[in-house]
Design a protein around this motif. Sequence first.
Motif, short mmCIF file in Angstrom:
data_model
loop_
_atom_site.label_atom_id
_atom_site.label_comp_id
_atom_site.label_asym_id
_atom_site.label_seq_id
_atom_site.Cartn_x
_atom_site.Cartn_y
_atom_site.Cartn_z
N PRO A 1 49.32 27.46 42.76
CA PRO A 1 49.38 26.31 43.69
C PRO A 1 49.34 26.74 45.15
O PRO A 1 49.40 27.92 45.47
N GLU A 2 49.23 25.72 46.02
CA GLU A 2 49.08 25.90 47.47
C GLU A 2 47.75 26.57 47.79
O GLU A 2 47.67 27.55 48.52
N TRP A 3 46.69 25.96 47.27
CA TRP A 3 45.35 26.52 47.42
C TRP A 3 44.91 26.54 48.89
O TRP A 3 44.39 27.54 49.37
N ALA A 4 45.08 25.41 49.57
CA ALA A 4 44.63 25.33 50.96
C ALA A 4 45.35 26.36 51.83
O ALA A 4 44.75 27.01 52.69
N GLN A 5 46.64 26.52 51.59
CA GLN A 5 47.39 27.50 52.36
C GLN A 5 46.90 28.92 52.07
O GLN A 5 46.84 29.77 52.97
N ARG A 6 46.53 29.16 50.83
CA ARG A 6 46.02 30.48 50.46
C ARG A 6 44.72 30.79 51.20
O ARG A 6 44.54 31.89 51.71
N VAL A 7 43.83 29.81 51.31
CA VAL A 7 42.57 30.01 52.04
C VAL A 7 42.86 30.26 53.51
O VAL A 7 42.26 31.15 54.14
N ARG A 8 43.78 29.49 54.09
CA ARG A 8 44.13 29.69 55.50
C ARG A 8 44.75 31.06 55.73
O ARG A 8 44.55 31.68 56.78
N THR A 9 45.46 31.56 54.76
CA THR A 9 46.09 32.88 54.89
C THR A 9 45.06 34.01 54.79
O THR A 9 45.13 35.01 55.51
N LEU A 10 44.09 33.84 53.89
CA LEU A 10 43.10 34.90 53.66
C LEU A 10 42.04 34.96 54.76
O LEU A 10 41.54 36.05 55.08
N ARG A 11 41.69 33.83 55.35
CA ARG A 11 40.55 33.80 56.26
C ARG A 11 40.69 34.73 57.47
O ARG A 11 39.72 35.43 57.81
N PRO A 12 41.84 34.81 58.16
CA PRO A 12 41.92 35.69 59.33
C PRO A 12 41.59 37.15 59.01
O PRO A 12 40.99 37.85 59.84
N GLY A 13 41.95 37.60 57.83
CA GLY A 13 41.67 38.99 57.46
C GLY A 13 40.22 39.24 57.12
O GLY A 13 39.82 40.40 56.95
N ALA A 14 39.42 38.17 57.03
CA ALA A 14 38.00 38.32 56.70
C ALA A 14 37.09 38.11 57.90
O ALA A 14 35.88 38.25 57.78
N LEU A 19 40.05 20.07 44.83
CA LEU A 19 40.84 19.00 45.43
C LEU A 19 40.29 17.62 45.10
O LEU A 19 41.06 16.66 44.93
N LEU A 20 38.97 17.52 45.02
CA LEU A 20 38.35 16.22 44.80
C LEU A 20 38.08 15.93 43.33
O LEU A 20 37.55 14.86 42.99
N ALA A 21 38.44 16.86 42.46
CA ALA A 21 38.24 16.63 41.03
C ALA A 21 39.17 15.51 40.55
O ALA A 21 40.24 15.28 41.13
N PRO A 22 38.76 14.80 39.51
CA PRO A 22 39.61 13.70 39.00
C PRO A 22 41.02 14.16 38.66
O PRO A 22 41.98 13.40 38.81
N ASP A 23 41.14 15.40 38.20
CA ASP A 23 42.47 15.88 37.84
C ASP A 23 43.10 16.73 38.95
O ASP A 23 44.06 17.46 38.72
N GLY A 24 42.55 16.63 40.17
CA GLY A 24 43.07 17.42 41.28
C GLY A 24 44.49 17.01 41.62
O GLY A 24 44.81 15.81 41.69
N PRO A 25 45.37 17.96 41.87
CA PRO A 25 46.78 17.64 42.17
C PRO A 25 46.91 16.99 43.54
O PRO A 25 46.38 17.48 44.53
N GLU A 26 47.64 15.90 43.60
CA GLU A 26 47.82 15.19 44.87
C GLU A 26 48.61 16.02 45.87
O GLU A 26 48.45 15.87 47.08
N ALA A 27 49.45 16.91 45.37
CA ALA A 27 50.28 17.71 46.26
C ALA A 27 49.45 18.64 47.14
O ALA A 27 49.90 19.06 48.21
N GLU A 28 48.22 18.96 46.71
CA GLU A 28 47.37 19.85 47.49
C GLU A 28 46.62 19.12 48.60
O GLU A 28 46.05 19.74 49.48
N LEU A 29 46.58 17.79 48.53
CA LEU A 29 45.82 17.01 49.52
C LEU A 29 46.62 16.85 50.81
O LEU A 29 47.83 16.80 50.82
#
Length: 356
Positions: free
Chosen positions: A314-327, A346-356
């Motif tokens: 979980p916390e996909w968006a935060q993971r992307v934000r964390t990885l991007r500066p190092g790239a 995120l936009l999938a029908p079964d996407g978790p609302e907590a990630e939005l």
Amino acid sequence: ALDGRSPATTTAPLAAMLVTEAVRGGNGSVELPGRTAFSGPEGAAVATVLGPEIVTELSGPGAGLDVARTVQLLRVARLLGVDCAELLPGVVRRLASALLADARNTADVRDTDNRDADTREAAAPDSPGWAPALLELMDEQFDVRTALLGALDRIAPEDPAGAERLLGRVALPFTGTQLLPHLRMCAEAPEAKAACGDDRVGAVQRVLRAAGMSPFAEPLVLRTAVGLVWEEGAPTVAEARLLLEAATSDAHRTAGTWSHLVAAALNAPAEEEEAPQLAHDLLRGFPQEITGRERGALLLLDFARELRSGAAEPEWAQRVRTLRPGAEPVEPGVLGHAFGALAGRLLAPDGPEAEL
């Protein structure tokens, strides 16, 4: 021209003038007399005068850097019986580097009509002016030929394209008992690439066969093969995966070809579905070699793979934000994979609302 047809009293002074001009005049194109012209006391006298000058120049830091000059001095040394055995390794090492450097530049083609038929045939139509003299030197002096070919073979993995161009301009005689795997690969490369066309991995395999040894036994042949086929640019993702499968990670690590595989993953377009899997394999296979920004970019690609497979924590968006500066500066294709995978989940029908 007078050698053997005129008395020594006539030919010896003329021969002495020629070799003196060759040594002191700096003219690498002087046509040298035959060795018999120096068989008498006149030859010994010339050697006494010019021998120390030849040794001094060949032992200097610039020896070997001027191809025509070095070839001329080595040939004169043989004519006069000057012992250069101790100097030969250093001279030949620098001469080999100069040959590859010259192959990278445009050289003037000199008229070789005054050379014998065999030499003219061996020198390619666009060969440099020093090519006939070099071939004659290698024909005259077995020790020079062996040492020079060995030196060229040792440095060919660092500049395989340069070695390929050199062999395309000068038909060096390496058909003997020396192994010379890298030179044999460079000689095979033009035909292999032409025959295989778009199948560049096939060209690599054909070039490797010319080496006569496996990359498992000698990983540097892998570096030469990859450098010959991908002189510029990087493999595609599909090609990189085939290369990774064709040799062990240890072979790629020793050969240094892992960097080509990394470039394939990072330069892949966002539409290349296999790029994230390649990134995963590279991170697993070369954990110590891949560092810095490249590692950060591959981690972004690998996270895209996890997102698409459902394995991401979980916390996909935060993971992307964390990885991007190092790239950063991150490639567009890498960002496309990361953001595309994130948006898809995120936009999938079964996407978790907590990630939005």
